[in-house]
Write a protein that holds these residues in place. Sequence first.
Motif, PDB file in Angstrom:
ATOM      1  N   TYR A 117      17.015 -44.082   9.843  1.00  0.00           N
ATOM      2  CA  TYR A 117      16.045 -44.781   8.995  1.00  0.00           C
ATOM      3  C   TYR A 117      15.150 -45.698   9.824  1.00  0.00           C
ATOM      4  O   TYR A 117      13.936 -45.720   9.641  1.00  0.00           O
ATOM      5  N   GLN A 118      15.759 -46.488  10.722  1.00  0.00           N
ATOM      6  CA  GLN A 118      14.964 -47.420  11.527  1.00  0.00           C
ATOM      7  C   GLN A 118      13.917 -46.686  12.359  1.00  0.00           C
ATOM      8  O   GLN A 118      12.761 -47.122  12.433  1.00  0.00           O
ATOM      9  N   LEU A 119      14.321 -45.600  12.982  1.00  0.00           N
ATOM     10  CA  LEU A 119      13.357 -44.841  13.782  1.00  0.00           C
ATOM     11  C   LEU A 119      12.266 -44.237  12.907  1.00  0.00           C
ATOM     12  O   LEU A 119      11.080 -44.263  13.265  1.00  0.00           O
ATOM     13  N   GLU A 120      12.647 -43.703  11.737  1.00  0.00           N
ATOM     14  CA  GLU A 120      11.647 -43.156  10.811  1.00  0.00           C
ATOM     15  C   GLU A 120      10.724 -44.264  10.294  1.00  0.00           C
ATOM     16  O   GLU A 120       9.528 -44.043  10.118  1.00  0.00           O
ATOM     17  N   HIS A 121      11.271 -45.441  10.064  1.00  0.00           N
ATOM     18  CA  HIS A 121      10.470 -46.562   9.576  1.00  0.00           C
ATOM     19  C   HIS A 121       9.451 -47.005  10.637  1.00  0.00           C
ATOM     20  O   HIS A 121       8.280 -47.242  10.336  1.00  0.00           O
ATOM     21  N   TRP A 122       9.902 -47.128  11.879  1.00  0.00           N
ATOM     22  CA  TRP A 122       8.998 -47.552  12.945  1.00  0.00           C
ATOM     23  C   TRP A 122       7.934 -46.518  13.250  1.00  0.00           C
ATOM     24  O   TRP A 122       6.794 -46.854  13.547  1.00  0.00           O
ATOM     25  N   LEU A 123       8.306 -45.240  13.188  1.00  0.00           N
ATOM     26  CA  LEU A 123       7.370 -44.193  13.573  1.00  0.00           C
ATOM     27  C   LEU A 123       6.558 -43.633  12.407  1.00  0.00           C
ATOM     28  O   LEU A 123       5.423 -43.202  12.604  1.00  0.00           O
ATOM     29  N   ASN A 124       7.136 -43.611  11.203  1.00  0.00           N
ATOM     30  CA  ASN A 124       6.463 -42.974  10.070  1.00  0.00           C
ATOM     31  C   ASN A 124       6.329 -43.863   8.852  1.00  0.00           C
ATOM     32  O   ASN A 124       5.972 -43.389   7.782  1.00  0.00           O
ATOM     33  N   ASP A 125       6.655 -45.145   8.957  1.00  0.00           N
ATOM     34  CA  ASP A 125       6.610 -46.070   7.821  1.00  0.00           C
ATOM     35  C   ASP A 125       7.447 -45.588   6.643  1.00  0.00           C
ATOM     36  O   ASP A 125       7.016 -45.642   5.490  1.00  0.00           O
ATOM     37  N   ALA A 126       8.647 -45.112   6.908  1.00  0.00           N
ATOM     38  CA  ALA A 126       9.548 -44.662   5.846  1.00  0.00           C
ATOM     39  C   ALA A 126       9.963 -45.854   4.995  1.00  0.00           C
ATOM     40  O   ALA A 126      10.075 -46.977   5.474  1.00  0.00           O
ATOM     41  N   VAL A 127      10.188 -45.594   3.724  1.00  0.00           N
ATOM     42  CA  VAL A 127      10.588 -46.626   2.775  1.00  0.00           C
ATOM     43  C   VAL A 127      12.075 -46.451   2.480  1.00  0.00           C
ATOM     44  O   VAL A 127      12.541 -45.342   2.261  1.00  0.00           O
ATOM     45  N   PHE A 128      12.813 -47.559   2.455  1.00  0.00           N
ATOM     46  CA  PHE A 128      14.258 -47.505   2.248  1.00  0.00           C
ATOM     47  C   PHE A 128      14.591 -47.439   0.765  1.00  0.00           C
ATOM     48  O   PHE A 128      14.023 -48.169  -0.043  1.00  0.00           O
ATOM     49  N   HIS A 129      15.510 -46.541   0.420  1.00  0.00           N
ATOM     50  CA  HIS A 129      16.097 -46.457  -0.914  1.00  0.00           C
ATOM     51  C   HIS A 129      17.606 -46.477  -0.740  1.00  0.00           C
ATOM     52  O   HIS A 129      18.128 -45.912   0.218  1.00  0.00           O
ATOM     53  N   VAL A 130      18.302 -47.101  -1.668  1.00  0.00           N
ATOM     54  CA  VAL A 130      19.762 -47.179  -1.575  1.00  0.00           C
ATOM     55  C   VAL A 130      20.371 -45.782  -1.539  1.00  0.00           C
ATOM     56  O   VAL A 130      21.392 -45.555  -0.888  1.00  0.00           O
ATOM     57  N   SER A 131      19.743 -44.832  -2.188  1.00  0.00           N
ATOM     58  CA  SER A 131      20.277 -43.463  -2.222  1.00  0.00           C
ATOM     59  C   SER A 131      20.343 -42.844  -0.827  1.00  0.00           C
ATOM     60  O   SER A 131      21.055 -41.863  -0.623  1.00  0.00           O
ATOM     61  N   TYR A 132      19.641 -43.431   0.123  1.00  0.00           N
ATOM     62  CA  TYR A 132      19.690 -42.930   1.500  1.00  0.00           C
ATOM     63  C   TYR A 132      21.082 -43.104   2.101  1.00  0.00           C
ATOM     64  O   TYR A 132      21.455 -42.400   3.029  1.00  0.00           O
ATOM     65  N   LEU A 133      21.869 -44.038   1.566  1.00  0.00           N
ATOM     66  CA  LEU A 133      23.209 -44.292   2.081  1.00  0.00           C
ATOM     67  C   LEU A 133      24.309 -43.582   1.280  1.00  0.00           C
ATOM     68  O   LEU A 133      25.477 -43.696   1.633  1.00  0.00           O
ATOM     69  N   TYR A 134      23.972 -42.853   0.227  1.00  0.00           N
ATOM     70  CA  TYR A 134      24.985 -42.126  -0.540  1.00  0.00           C
ATOM     71  C   TYR A 134      25.776 -41.132   0.324  1.00  0.00           C
ATOM     72  O   TYR A 134      26.968 -40.956   0.108  1.00  0.00           O
ATOM     73  N   PRO A 135      25.147 -40.468   1.302  1.00  0.00           N
ATOM     74  CA  PRO A 135      25.929 -39.546   2.137  1.00  0.00           C
ATOM     75  C   PRO A 135      27.059 -40.216   2.916  1.00  0.00           C
ATOM     76  O   PRO A 135      28.002 -39.543   3.320  1.00  0.00           O
ATOM     77  N   VAL A 136      26.984 -41.516   3.106  1.00  0.00           N
ATOM     78  CA  VAL A 136      28.079 -42.222   3.778  1.00  0.00           C
ATOM     79  C   VAL A 136      29.344 -42.088   2.926  1.00  0.00           C
ATOM     80  O   VAL A 136      30.422 -41.763   3.430  1.00  0.00           O
TER      81      VAL A 136
END
Length: 160
Positions: A117-136
Amino acid sequence: MWIKAGLLPLFITYIIGLVLMVMPMPLFLEAWRPDWLSLVIIYWLMALPHRVGMGTVLILGLMTDILMGSIFGIYASALLVMAYAPIRHFQRFRNYSLTQQALVVAVLIFIKRVLVYQLEHWLNDAVFHVSYLYPVISSAIAWPWVYLILRKYRRHYGIQ
């Protein structure tokens, strides 16, 4: 030659992990897809640290970058960071119960997901959603089955 050396069975599990990453799922389950490739990598790093190492993880990470259509190196670097602990502490990890291993797997996949996420945010301005952590959570739940299936697979083919 590949079967005797145990390379083909290993290669097959990597391909299955990559395919499961992109296999279509119902929309309501898509956010809960376990991180299959990471689970496979963690198992092989724990079971065969002398055969599977950082080079394998790097190649699989670059293949994941291509498969997911991300900037080259994002998944590779996150997988390398995630793989350090299982390579470094494989003997300790082997002695944990499946529940303890599932918790460690959850932490490792959390670290990987945050790095991606951090790399995508820095390079592509990705937006964080809590659902991004569901795979954990889903990966921690899937770990005991992945572990038992891959252990049986390893023993069946005599991979050492």
